[in-house]
Scaffold this motif. Structure first.
Motif, short mmCIF file in Angstrom:
data_model
loop_
_atom_site.label_atom_id
_atom_site.label_comp_id
_atom_site.label_asym_id
_atom_site.label_seq_id
_atom_site.Cartn_x
_atom_site.Cartn_y
_atom_site.Cartn_z
N ARG A 114 0.84 -1.21 0.00
CA ARG A 114 0.00 0.00 0.00
C ARG A 114 0.87 1.26 0.00
O ARG A 114 0.56 2.23 -0.69
CB ARG A 114 -0.91 0.00 1.22
N LYS A 117 2.34 1.88 -3.48
CA LYS A 117 1.35 2.36 -4.44
C LYS A 117 0.89 3.78 -4.12
O LYS A 117 0.50 4.52 -5.02
CB LYS A 117 0.15 1.41 -4.48
N ARG A 118 0.96 4.15 -2.87
CA ARG A 118 0.58 5.51 -2.49
C ARG A 118 1.67 6.53 -2.84
O ARG A 118 1.37 7.62 -3.33
CB ARG A 118 0.28 5.56 -0.98
N PRO A 121 3.02 5.64 -7.30
CA PRO A 121 1.93 4.99 -8.04
C PRO A 121 2.30 4.56 -9.45
O PRO A 121 1.64 3.69 -10.02
CB PRO A 121 0.84 6.07 -8.06
N GLU A 122 3.36 5.15 -10.00
CA GLU A 122 3.77 4.79 -11.37
C GLU A 122 4.58 3.50 -11.42
O GLU A 122 4.85 2.96 -12.51
CB GLU A 122 4.60 5.93 -11.97
N GLY A 150 -2.80 -3.65 -3.81
CA GLY A 150 -2.18 -2.99 -4.96
C GLY A 150 -1.19 -3.82 -5.72
O GLY A 150 -0.62 -3.35 -6.71
#
Length: 256
Positions: A114, A117-118, A121-122, A150
């Protein structure tokens, strides 16, 4: 089918030698994944710069240990990943250091996914898939939780038996994760001591016909390539106690 080779960054010189061999002999290898081992002098994300310099067309995929991440602080290596052009990472839980001299955190793999991905995000996040950890059903449920956090694909613990790969592949196809890619692990277990380690520490399962020889491991790697071609899977190769050249030359011909 795409293939990755896992390289342990023992030293800049050793890594350079292995990368040069991959460049010259295996031009169709798609990725190099780099584990983050506390006993090694190079961190996984620093090694990515060297991979990019030697193999600009190959994707460097560093490993990250969840227990090294402090959830209260930003990812300390984020800018290095951006500068190195890293687009994919592997997140594992990680084993605590035996002497506890290095600070670790109660960060779960789910938490770490998480956070990646936070904050990045790419970047595509792969998670670990361990068929020996618990029941196969339990592992599939764990994968589904990682997907919800994610995760966008999975790297497995190494397999030594195509029948087990077949069983898990069938169960995976019936799970909520079925649209995500699996990268199946293949490694070299040479010697009885190495086999005992895998059976005791990782609870790995070997077929009755297994032989802890380089010849057996090379033949199994060939069979795994054929299996992946038929099933549309991906592979990564983990040379342990052998050089990439000795393990994979003739197994991964230039035209694969």
């Amino acid at each position: 089918m795409w293939m990755s080779i896992e390289l342990v960054p023992r030293s800049p010189e050793h890594l350079q030698e292995e990368l040069a061999f991959i460049r010259d002999e295996f031009p169709t290898v798609n990725a190099v994944n780099i584990p983050d081992l506390m006993r090694m002098p190079i961190r996984s994300w620093d090694a990515c710069t060297q991979v990019r310099g030697e193999l600009p067309r190959v994707s460097p995929i560093p490993h990250f240990r969840a227990i090294d991440l402090d959830l209260r602080k930003p990812l300390p290596f984020a800018e290095k990943l951006r500068v190195s052009g890293v687009k994919e990472v592997i997140v594992v839980t990680g084993d605590p250091p035996t002497d506890m001299s290095r600070k670790v955190y109660p960060t779960s793999c789910i938490d770490a996914i998480r956070k990646f991905k936070r904050e990045l995000p790419e970047v595509k996040v792969y998670a670990a898939l361990d068929p020996y950890r618990s029941s196969l059903r339990g592992e599939l449920e764990y994968l589904e939780r990682k997907q919800e956090a994610g995760a966008e694909g999975f790297f497995t613990q190494p397999y030594f038996d195509l029948r087990l790969m077949e069983v898990f592949a069938e169960m995976f196809e019936a799970s909520e994760c079925r649209d995500l890619p699996i990268v199946w692990g293949i490694t070299s277990v040479v010697g009885e001591r190495s086999r005992n380690y895998w059976e005791t520490r990782n609870r790995a399962i070997f077929p009755r016909e297994f032989q802890p020889t380089l010849e057996w491991n090379r033949e199994f790697a060939r069979q795994a390539i054929d299996w992946a071609r038929v099933h549309g899977g991906h592979l990564y190769f983990m040379p342990i106690r052998v050089r990439v050249k000795d393990y994979l030359q003739g197994v991964l011909p230039s035209g694969v």
